[in-house]
Scaffold this motif. Structure first.
Motif, PDB file in Angstrom:
ATOM      1  N   PHE A 122      30.865  57.879  34.328  1.00 28.37           N
ATOM      2  CA  PHE A 122      31.995  58.527  33.658  1.00 28.37           C
ATOM      3  C   PHE A 122      33.259  57.852  34.192  1.00 28.37           C
ATOM      4  O   PHE A 122      33.570  57.933  35.373  1.00 28.37           O
ATOM      5  N   ILE A 123      33.975  57.174  33.299  1.00 31.46           N
ATOM      6  CA  ILE A 123      35.146  56.396  33.699  1.00 31.46           C
ATOM      7  C   ILE A 123      36.363  56.829  32.899  1.00 31.46           C
ATOM      8  O   ILE A 123      36.306  56.930  31.666  1.00 31.46           O
ATOM      9  N   ALA A 124      37.466  57.078  33.579  1.00 34.16           N
ATOM     10  CA  ALA A 124      38.736  57.323  32.898  1.00 34.16           C
ATOM     11  C   ALA A 124      39.318  55.976  32.499  1.00 34.16           C
ATOM     12  O   ALA A 124      39.305  55.022  33.289  1.00 34.16           O
ATOM     13  N   LYS A 125      39.830  55.860  31.284  1.00 31.70           N
ATOM     14  CA  LYS A 125      40.382  54.587  30.826  1.00 31.70           C
ATOM     15  C   LYS A 125      41.520  54.102  31.721  1.00 31.70           C
ATOM     16  O   LYS A 125      41.721  52.901  31.881  1.00 31.70           O
ATOM     17  N   SER A 126      42.239  55.047  32.296  1.00 32.61           N
ATOM     18  CA  SER A 126      43.347  54.656  33.175  1.00 32.61           C
ATOM     19  C   SER A 126      42.844  53.979  34.448  1.00 32.61           C
ATOM     20  O   SER A 126      43.620  53.331  35.161  1.00 32.61           O
ATOM     21  N   ASP A 127      41.563  54.129  34.756  1.00 36.17           N
ATOM     22  CA  ASP A 127      40.981  53.509  35.954  1.00 36.17           C
ATOM     23  C   ASP A 127      40.342  52.151  35.678  1.00 36.17           C
ATOM     24  O   ASP A 127      39.945  51.447  36.607  1.00 36.17           O
ATOM     25  N   VAL A 128      40.211  51.797  34.404  1.00 40.51           N
ATOM     26  CA  VAL A 128      39.481  50.576  34.045  1.00 40.51           C
ATOM     27  C   VAL A 128      40.262  49.331  34.439  1.00 40.51           C
ATOM     28  O   VAL A 128      41.451  49.197  34.154  1.00 40.51           O
ATOM     29  N   ASN A 129      39.582  48.400  35.112  1.00 37.62           N
ATOM     30  CA  ASN A 129      40.125  47.071  35.392  1.00 37.62           C
ATOM     31  C   ASN A 129      38.964  46.101  35.570  1.00 37.62           C
ATOM     32  O   ASN A 129      37.800  46.509  35.584  1.00 37.62           O
ATOM     33  N   TYR A 130      39.268  44.842  35.695  1.00 36.22           N
ATOM     34  CA  TYR A 130      38.209  43.838  35.726  1.00 36.22           C
ATOM     35  C   TYR A 130      37.332  43.956  36.972  1.00 36.22           C
ATOM     36  O   TYR A 130      36.181  43.514  36.977  1.00 36.22           O
ATOM     37  N   LYS A 131      37.867  44.563  38.046  1.00 41.52           N
ATOM     38  CA  LYS A 131      37.077  44.721  39.266  1.00 41.52           C
ATOM     39  C   LYS A 131      36.117  45.909  39.168  1.00 41.52           C
ATOM     40  O   LYS A 131      35.114  45.965  39.879  1.00 41.52           O
ATOM     41  N   LEU A 132      36.456  46.859  38.298  1.00 47.58           N
ATOM     42  CA  LEU A 132      35.677  48.094  38.224  1.00 47.58           C
ATOM     43  C   LEU A 132      34.309  47.896  37.583  1.00 47.58           C
ATOM     44  O   LEU A 132      33.308  48.429  38.054  1.00 47.58           O
ATOM     45  N   PHE A 133      34.243  47.106  36.517  1.00 43.02           N
ATOM     46  CA  PHE A 133      33.011  47.000  35.746  1.00 43.02           C
ATOM     47  C   PHE A 133      31.820  46.478  36.554  1.00 43.02           C
ATOM     48  O   PHE A 133      30.722  47.016  36.437  1.00 43.02           O
ATOM     49  N   PRO A 134      31.980  45.431  37.357  1.00 44.96           N
ATOM     50  CA  PRO A 134      30.825  45.000  38.166  1.00 44.96           C
ATOM     51  C   PRO A 134      30.317  46.112  39.077  1.00 44.96           C
ATOM     52  O   PRO A 134      29.105  46.300  39.233  1.00 44.96           O
ATOM     53  N   GLU A 135      31.244  46.872  39.646  1.00 43.70           N
ATOM     54  CA  GLU A 135      30.868  47.975  40.539  1.00 43.70           C
ATOM     55  C   GLU A 135      30.129  49.062  39.770  1.00 43.70           C
ATOM     56  O   GLU A 135      29.104  49.582  40.222  1.00 43.70           O
ATOM     57  N   VAL A 136      30.657  49.403  38.598  1.00 39.54           N
ATOM     58  CA  VAL A 136      30.031  50.422  37.759  1.00 39.54           C
ATOM     59  C   VAL A 136      28.624  49.990  37.365  1.00 39.54           C
ATOM     60  O   VAL A 136      27.646  50.732  37.538  1.00 39.54           O
ATOM     61  N   PHE A 137      28.527  48.785  36.827  1.00 37.32           N
ATOM     62  CA  PHE A 137      27.250  48.314  36.298  1.00 37.32           C
ATOM     63  C   PHE A 137      26.197  48.211  37.402  1.00 37.32           C
ATOM     64  O   PHE A 137      25.052  48.638  37.220  1.00 37.32           O
ATOM     65  N   GLN A 138      26.567  47.645  38.528  1.00 37.93           N
ATOM     66  CA  GLN A 138      25.597  47.480  39.609  1.00 37.93           C
ATOM     67  C   GLN A 138      25.128  48.829  40.144  1.00 37.93           C
ATOM     68  O   GLN A 138      23.941  49.019  40.441  1.00 37.93           O
TER      69      GLN A 138
END
Length: 227
Positions: A122-138
């Motif tokens: 569950f991600i808030a759009k205001s928190d999204v950045n290029y560093k976040l996605f690898p962390e989320v996915f892994q």
């Protein structure tokens, strides 16, 4: 890398803004390591639902689904949001890992969405950045849950205030905020009017400690950060 270890994964991305879809795909493509990704892209509830049916009909699966909450509805099937779409994904692909991406980070919204089908992320759009996605996915690929900072804060508000209610209770408060009269709430929630009135009274008891007006209820909910 040994090609025998490469797996194929279907990744669904649904957002009504094409730029967001492209961005999420690009971010995910940049972290692929031991799998080949097949991206299924949709921009509204109808398009996404038809992709689900087609994938299921082909005896394929969806491994990951990144779904926005605010989407153009598919009224014919009563799929009115990403939350409803998440329920359909759960029915057709119970092993799919669902990641909700939402502009909503108010505690009440977070509580309602999470309690509906308990997404893995569950991600808030205001928190999204290029560093976040690898962390989320892994994290999610490793069978862990992932909640971005704003979502965690919203969950803390619910816990700290000891608010115990379910998805229907959250929906009641949201509909009242939209101006829907209590007598008309059964048109939006599958409960009898008497049941809704009892739930509404319980919500008022928890938030304002008495049987105050709807305005007082909404003011209290906003002050607590629920709306």
């Amino acid at each position: 890398m040994d090609s025998a270890k490469i797996t194929n994964r279907n990744i669904l991305i649904v957002d009504d803004h094409p730029l967001n879809v492209d961005s999420y795909k690009s971010l995910l493509s940049g972290i692929e390591s031991n799998f080949n990704a097949n991206y299924l892209l949709a921009y509204d509830c109808e398009e996404a639902y038809k992709l689900l049916l087609k994938t299921n009909l082909n005896s394929e699966t969806i491994d990951f689904a990144f779904v926005d909450i605010s989407l153009p509805p598919f009224e014919e099937k009563n799929i009115l949001s990403g939350s409803d779409l998440g329920l359909e994904i759960r029915k057709l692909f119970p092993l799919c890992k669902i990641i909700i991406i939402s502009m909503h980070k108010e505690p009440l919204w977070v509580n309602q969405i999470y309690s509906s089908f308990q997404p893995e992320g569950f991600i808030a759009k205001s928190d999204v950045n290029y560093k976040l996605f690898p962390e989320v996915f892994q994290s999610i690929a490793n069978d862990e849950k992932y909640f971005s900072h704003s979502i965690k804060q919203a969950q803390k508000v619910i816990i700290q205030n000891n608010i115990n209610w379910d998805n229907h209770d959250s929906k009641i408060l949201q509909l009242i905020e939209k101006g829907i009269k209590t007598i008309n709430l059964p048109e939006f929630i599958p409960l009898s009017l008497s049941t809704i009135e009892k739930r509404k009274a319980n919500i008022k008891k928890q938030l304002i400690m008495d049987s105050g007006s709807d305005k007082e209820l909404l003011d209290a909910a906003r002050n607590l950060g629920f709306l």
